[in-house]
Design an enzyme around this catalytic site. Structure first.
Site, PDB file in Angstrom:
ATOM      1  CG  HIS A 208       8.361  24.237   5.356  1.00 38.36           C
ATOM      2  ND1 HIS A 208       9.575  24.875   5.290  1.00 38.36           N
ATOM      3  CD2 HIS A 208       8.101  23.780   4.094  1.00 38.36           C
ATOM      4  CE1 HIS A 208      10.043  24.820   4.051  1.00 38.36           C
ATOM      5  NE2 HIS A 208       9.169  24.149   3.304  1.00 38.36           N
ATOM      6  CB  CYS A 258      11.418  27.690   9.215  1.00 31.39           C
ATOM      7  SG  CYS A 258       9.968  27.109   8.339  1.00 31.39           S
TER       8      CYS A 258
END
Length: 275
Positions: A208, A258
Site C-alpha cells: 500500500h 496505491c
C-alpha cells in the site's frame, strides 16, 4: 546440542546480527511453524532496536528445544553464512536446492538501459562476469495491521521473483516490513558485495502507499509519526554518493502501490525509473 550452541553464541549473535537478517529469520521460523504469529509480532513490535529483537528471537527459539534451535541455526547459515561461521555454529543437513543451470548472457542487453558509453549508437555492455553478478531487491508488504490485506500479492511476489531469476538476478527478498525496515533493507542492499561487478540492479517494492511514500505494515491514518518509507530514499541509498559501486550503471526501480487519498487496491501505480 543445538539449543546449547545458541546459548553459547547468544551474546555475539545479539551484537552482530543485522535487523534485515532478524526479519528473514522470523519469516523462516514462522514458515517452519517454530514461531507462531503472536510470537513473531511480539518480537518485532515490543523491541525497538535490533539488539532487543535479536535477544528476544534467540531466547524464544532456544527455549523451544533442540529441534527449533537446529532450524534457526540452519536458517542463519542460509541468511548470513559469515555470521554463522563467526559464531562457530555447527552445520546440519538442510535441504540443498537444485543448482541453477548455467545461463549464457547476451553480448548486450538489447535495449539502451543506461548511459551511452562511447557514442550515440552504443548499447550498455554486458559481460559474462557482470551477468553472473546481477542482484535485485524485492520487497512485498501483504498483511497490514490497519489496512486491507493485499489479496493476490503473494502471487505477484512469486511471479516477480521468477522473472528476476530468469533474467539472471540473485533476488534479495523481504516480506511484510515496517517503513524503517524497508529503509534498512535498502541500506544493506547498497552494500551488497556483488554491486561492484554487476551490470545493473532492479529494485521492486510492492505495498500500500501514499503520494511519495510506501506504507509500512503498521501504517495508520492520522498517526503523528506514520509508519512509512519515503520513495526518494531509494535514490538516496542507491545514488553515486551513497553507493559508488553503482555509478553509471542502470538501476530499474519498480514500485507497485496505491497513491493519493485512497489506500484501496483500485488505484495502483506501477512506476519504472531508470537513472
Amino acid at each position: 546440542m543445538a539449543d546449547e550452541e545458541l546459548r553459547r553464541a547468544r551474546k555475539k549473535f545479539v551484537e552482530k546480527v543485522s535487523e534485515p537478517v532478524i526479519i528473514q529469520l522470523l519469516d523462516d521460523l514462522f514458515d517452519d511453524e517454530v514461531l507462531n504469529d503472536g510470537e513473531v509480532n511480539s518480537i518485532r513490535q515490543k523491541n525497538a532496536c535490533a539488539d532487543d529483537k535479536a535477544r528476544a528471537l534467540i531466547d524464544t527459539v532456544r527455549r523451544k528445544g533442540k529441534s527449533a534451535s537446529r532450524k534457526m541455526i540452519d536458517h542463519l547459515l542460509c541468511r548470513d553464512a559469515e555470521l554463522h561461521s563467526e559464531l562457530s555454529l555447527s552445520v546440519g543437513q538442510p535441504a540443498q536446492p537444485e543448482p541453477p543451470r548455467e545461463q549464457e548472457p547476451p553480448t548486450t542487453l538489447g535495449i539502451e538501459l543506461g548511459p551511452k558509453k562511447q557514442d550515440k549508437d552504443s548499447i550498455y555492455p554486458v559481460t559474462k562476469d557482470s551477468f553472473k553478478s546481477r542482484v535485485a531487491l524485492l520487497i512485498t508488504n501483504i498483511k497490514f495491521r490497519h489496512l486491507t490485506y493485499r489479496k493476490g500479492a503473494e502471487k505477484d511476489e512469486e511471479n516477480m521473483e521468477k522473472l528476476l531469476t530468469t533474467l539472471g538476478y540473485e533476488v534479495v527478498k523481504y516480506t511484510n516490513l515496517w517503513g524503517k525496515e524497508i529503509d534498512n533493507a535498502l541500506t544493506d542492499f547498497s552494500k551488497h558485495p556483488k554491486l561492484k561487478d554487476t551490470d545493473s540492479v532492479v529494485v521492486v517494492v510492492m505495498s500500500h502507499g501514499k503520494r511519495g511514500t510506501i506504507c509500512g505494515i503498521d501504517w495508520k491514518k492520522d498517526d503523528k509519526e506514520p509508519d512509512e518509507f519515503p520513495i526518494d530514499n531509494i535514490f538516496k541509498h542507491l545514488g553515486s554518493e551513497s553507493c559508488p559501486a553503482l555509478l553509471d550503471k542502470p538501476k530499474v526501480i519498480i514500485i507497485q502501490a496505491c497513491r493519493g487519498g485512497d489506500t484501496s487496491l483500485s488505484q495502483t501505480l506501477t512506476k519504472q525509473i531508470m537513472y
